[in-house]
Design an enzyme around this catalytic site. Structure first.
Site, mmCIF file in Angstrom:
data_model
loop_
_atom_site.group_PDB
_atom_site.id
_atom_site.type_symbol
_atom_site.label_atom_id
_atom_site.label_comp_id
_atom_site.label_asym_id
_atom_site.label_seq_id
_atom_site.Cartn_x
_atom_site.Cartn_y
_atom_site.Cartn_z
ATOM 1 C CB VAL A 135 14.289 59.088 70.280
ATOM 2 C CG1 VAL A 135 13.699 57.680 70.231
ATOM 3 C CG2 VAL A 135 14.794 59.500 68.905
ATOM 4 C CE1 TYR A 136 10.480 55.123 70.572
ATOM 5 C CE2 TYR A 136 8.808 54.811 72.243
ATOM 6 C CZ TYR A 136 9.826 54.304 71.472
ATOM 7 O OH TYR A 136 10.179 52.983 71.594
ATOM 8 C CB SER A 137 6.687 62.352 68.763
ATOM 9 O OG SER A 137 6.051 61.423 67.924
ATOM 10 N N GLY A 138 10.171 63.482 69.363
ATOM 11 C CA GLY A 138 10.916 64.578 69.973
ATOM 12 C C GLY A 138 10.497 64.883 71.404
ATOM 13 N N GLY A 139 10.094 63.863 72.139
ATOM 14 C CA GLY A 139 9.671 64.056 73.530
ATOM 15 C C GLY A 139 8.170 64.214 73.696
#
Length: 353
Positions: free
Chosen positions: A61-65
């Site tokens: 979930v961090y920066s969409g991968g």
């Protein structure tokens, strides 16, 4: 660097690990954290490895991968020198299969993380949140398959309640599934709720704490002071609503004592706050983050020394809170405390204030 067992497992992890939430830097939350690219990330990884920090934590979930992708680039060519920790279960999209811990979600999330990280296995694979809609038996059977396939080495959770962890461990024991060895938790001098239920559980069940946001969502940097506005460069302007709430007076009281101890030790306030955490029971590793080399090197100064018992006691007193029910009788009344003495290694239950 000190190395500790991760819970009751055989995996040795550094007392400090590095959080890659600043890598990639996309969206309103993670963009405010930082936007470290692959070149900058490689330099930070260099510094970490030189200091003995070998565990790197991220999440899908961090920066969409993008965080996983940048971390993968930064560790390329030295995968055997690092421990990779990542997480899944929080929503990564709007589709019905883009959140949770169902079998289909976990299998797809693991494959996607392996691809982004550029590796064939994940050392520590954690559920980022409890999924009440998926049977625990299904979750653990899927994790078992991933472990048996060699794609995951150890499993853990993050942000679970006590009963959720214990029910999962009971199911794991009943069916011979992998046991959670790590719980990634919020714990800091201005957020000690972890101590009331999850810490005793960790001691009893052999689950190591991997601490996130050890500086209270950026509040324990020494830059936030009583009677002053937030500094112009503080991330709290943009991210406060995403993180754990902290009462102003509690923060100021803790910072006052940190100031005193900084004067006594010559250490920076963040170093003292991190060192306090490193002395706490069940803590296997404290995750530090950094947007640049200067921040990273300062945080590295949290190891190699120790607070005195008297300094620790002052910090305990300043940060103590009245426990929630059903724990406050054990904090206040002799009959309860005789039956349930304080957790070994804690000076005492945090005093009521």
């Amino acid at each position: 660097m000190e190395y500790r067992r991760l819970g009751s497992s055989g995996l040795k992890v550094p007392a400090l690990s590095f959080g890659a939430g600043t890598f990639g830097g996309q969206g309103p939350l993670f963009g405010a954290w930082g936007s470290t690219d692959a070149r900058e990330a490689r330099r930070l990884v260099d510094i970490c490895l030189d200091a003995g920090i070998t565990m790197f934590d991220t999440a899908d979930v961090y920066s969409g991968g993008a965080s996983e992708e940048v971390l993968g680039e930064a560790i390329k060519g030295r995968r055997d020198q690092v421990i990779v920790s990542t997480k899944t279960s929080l929503p990564t999209g709007d589709g019905p299969g883009d959140a949770g811990s169902s079998r289909s979600r976990l299998l797809a999330a693991c494959e996607a993380a392996l691809r982004r990280l550029g590796t064939d296995h994940i050392d520590l694979f954690q559920l980022h949140a409890y999924d009440a809609g998926t049977p625990i038996e299904e979750v653990l059977a899927t994790l078992d398959d991933l472990v048996r396939a060699g794609k995951v080495r150890y499993v853990g959770v993050s942000n679970f309640s006590g009963w959720q962890v214990m029910k999962s461990l009971a199911v794991a024991e009943k069916y011979g599934r992998p046991r959670y060895v790590a719980h990634q938790v919020y714990y800091s001098l201005v957020g000690r709720d972890y101590e009331w239920e999850l810490m005793p559980l960790g001691l009893d069940q052999g689950i190591g704490a991997v601490v996130w946001s050890p500086l209270g969502w950026g509040r324990l940097t020494g830059k936030i002071r009583r009677g002053r506005p937030l500094p112009a460069g503080s991330r709290l302007h943009q991210t406060a609503d995403f993180g754990p709430p902290v009462e102003d007076e509690l923060l100021y009281r803790v910072v006052d004592v940190l100031d005193e101890i900084a004067e006594e030790t010559g250490k920076a306030i963040p170093q003292i706050a991190l060192n306090w955490l490193l002395r706490r029971p069940t803590v296997s590793s404290v995750i530090i983050g950094a947007r640049n080399e200067e921040q990273l090197r300062q945080n590295l100064g949290a190891v190699g020394w120790a607070l005195t018992p008297e300094q620790t006691a002052r910090l305990d007193a300043a940060s103590g809170r009245t426990a929630p029910y059903p724990y406050f009788p054990y904090q206040r009344q002799e009959g309860f405390t005789r039956l349930n003495p304080p957790v070994a290694g804690l000076a005492a239950a945090p005093p009521a204030v």
